[in-house]
Each structure stands twice: as C-alpha cells, then as structure tokens.
Enzyme design. Structure first.
Site, short mmCIF file in Angstrom:
data_model
loop_
_atom_site.label_atom_id
_atom_site.label_comp_id
_atom_site.label_asym_id
_atom_site.label_seq_id
_atom_site.Cartn_x
_atom_site.Cartn_y
_atom_site.Cartn_z
CB CYS A 185 -0.99 -0.03 1.16
SG CYS A 185 -2.36 1.13 0.95
CG HIS A 199 -3.58 -3.40 3.03
ND1 HIS A 199 -2.67 -2.99 3.99
CD2 HIS A 199 -4.08 -2.26 2.48
CE1 HIS A 199 -2.64 -1.66 4.03
NE2 HIS A 199 -3.48 -1.20 3.11
CD GLU A 242 -1.54 -6.08 5.32
OE1 GLU A 242 -2.09 -5.02 5.65
OE2 GLU A 242 -1.04 -6.27 4.20
#
Length: 254
Positions: A114, A215, A217
C-alpha cells in the site's frame, strides 16, 4: 543447527503515533499484527524497524525488507501541493525512503504494501493520484469506512513474477484513497483492477521486488502465497550469502 538459526531475518518498517492501552497513554512505534503474523507464518524472523533513529546499516544484518502501509507520502516529493485529504509524516517518509533505497542497493528481496508501493513509485521518480474519488468516481470502492477493507479483483500479467506466485487473477483486500499515477523509472505495472488502477509493481530487472497497492496481509489465513514466496526469496539469499562465507576450517589465521 537449530531451525531458528537459519530462518531469514525480515526487516519490517513501523510507524510512530499516539497510542493508548491499559494505563499507558503516549507515543509508540506501532506495527499492525497481521504483518507480523504473515512473516512468522511464512517462516521468517521479523525485525521491527522503528521510524525514528533507524539507520540503513541495520540492513547489513537482514535478508529482506517489508515496507508496510500507513499515511500518505509528502506530495512535495513528486512536485505537487497537498490535496485537502492528504496526510503525511515527513520523518517517516525520510526513514522509509532511506531504508528502501539502501535495500535496493544491497539487492535484498523487497515487499512493499500500500503506502510502501507508493513510496517505491515516488522513490523511482513516479507520482501519485492524491484522492481517487476525484479521478475515479465510478471505480472500485477502495476505502469503504475507517478500518474497513473492500474486496478487489485484480488481473495479473502472465509474464510477471506475481503471476508465478498468484496466477491469472485473485481477489485482494484494499484500503487506500490514493493510487499510483505516473510509474517510476525501472518499474513495471504487472496487475490492475477492473477500473485500470495499478495494483502490483515489479522491477524491470531480475530483482525480487513486488509492491502491492492492496493489503496481502489481510488475507494471510486464506492466501499465504505472496508472503511465502517473499520469505522463501529471503531464505534463498541467506543460503547464498552463507555459501560464500568460509567455514572455520577454511579461515586463514596467522
């Protein structure tokens, strides 16, 4: 040798802000837990890099660098005035830009997420769209509400490193109000969303460098592939460096 002795060391950038927990109320260096879990789950040893005082020399001890998300990049770095919605931290910018540049110079595997992708693009001479609703009113809803991620479908270039990891397409988690505009020198867009917004950047050379506007994660429990590939690349570098070091029996003593 213990397994923990050979796991790659992954440097992770953090951010500095006011925080409150228990009786504590003050400034803290913070890392969202999903980044930490994603690296550990993939077999890496996370090394948190505070956004104040960390020098590039620390990279000599690391096997890879993860540049995380967060606030916007100072638009003066790409020759623009700040949009009313743009919020930035010049000290954090200085820290992240320095670490990223040094990691590239060392040839470390790098994963940018990001804001990290935006730092990478600006560092290479690119620019950003400061507020997507101004330019893509009919595009994907990248930021639904504070702290709420939206699902975005991306299509990946078949000739890319990302394709070798993720395949033709996948659904990713997005949370951002800015996007990549002019792409920096030495970088290539290898994935886009349906509205045309760049979602993945890679290097034009053979460096292990992936930058995601989304993102990864946030989907670590259902799609571990990107972090697994990143940590594996860091591990391969660890082994290659170790192979070039003399064993005790090979060392010359006088």
């Amino acid at each position: 040798m213990n397994v923990s002795d050979v796991r790659p060391l992954i440097g992770i950038t953090t951010y500095y802000q006011h925080a409150t927990w228990g009786v504590w109320n003050g400034e803290a260096a913070i890392l969202p837990g999903n980044y930490l879990h994603a690296v550990v789950d993939a077999g890496g040893i996370p090394v948190l890099l505070p956004p104040r005082g960390t020098g590039t020399k620390v990279l000599d001890t690391l096997d890879g660098l993860l540049v995380i998300g967060g606030s916007d990049v100072d638009p003066s770095r790409y020759g623009e005035n700040a949009h009313p919605t743009t919020e930035f931290d010049t000290e954090r910018d200085s820290h992240d830009f320095a670490l990223l540049g040094a990691a590239e110079a060392l040839g470390l595997p790098i994963l940018c997420v990001c804001r990290g992708a935006q730092v990478l693009n600006v560092a290479h001479g690119g620019s950003l769209l400061q507020h997507l609703p101004d330019v893509l009113p009919e595009g994907e809803r990248y930021r639904c509400a504070p702290g709420v991620f939206s699902d975005t479908r991306i299509t990946i270039d078949p000739e890319s490193l990302a394709h070798s990891i993720l395949g033709d397409s996948c659904t990713v988690s997005s949370y951002h109000h800015q996007g990549l505009d002019r792409i920096g020198k030495g970088l290539l867009v290898t994935a886009r969303s349906a509205d045309g917004l760049p979602q993945i950047l890679e290097s034009t050379d053979d460096s292990w460098l992936i930058a995601t506007q989304y993102h990864p994660e946030e989907k670590r429990l259902e799609d571990r592939r990107l972090f697994a590939a990143f940590v594996a690349a860091c591990g391969s570098r660890t082994e290659a460096v170790s192979d070039t070091k003399p064993t005790p029996s090979e060392e010359i003593t006088e």
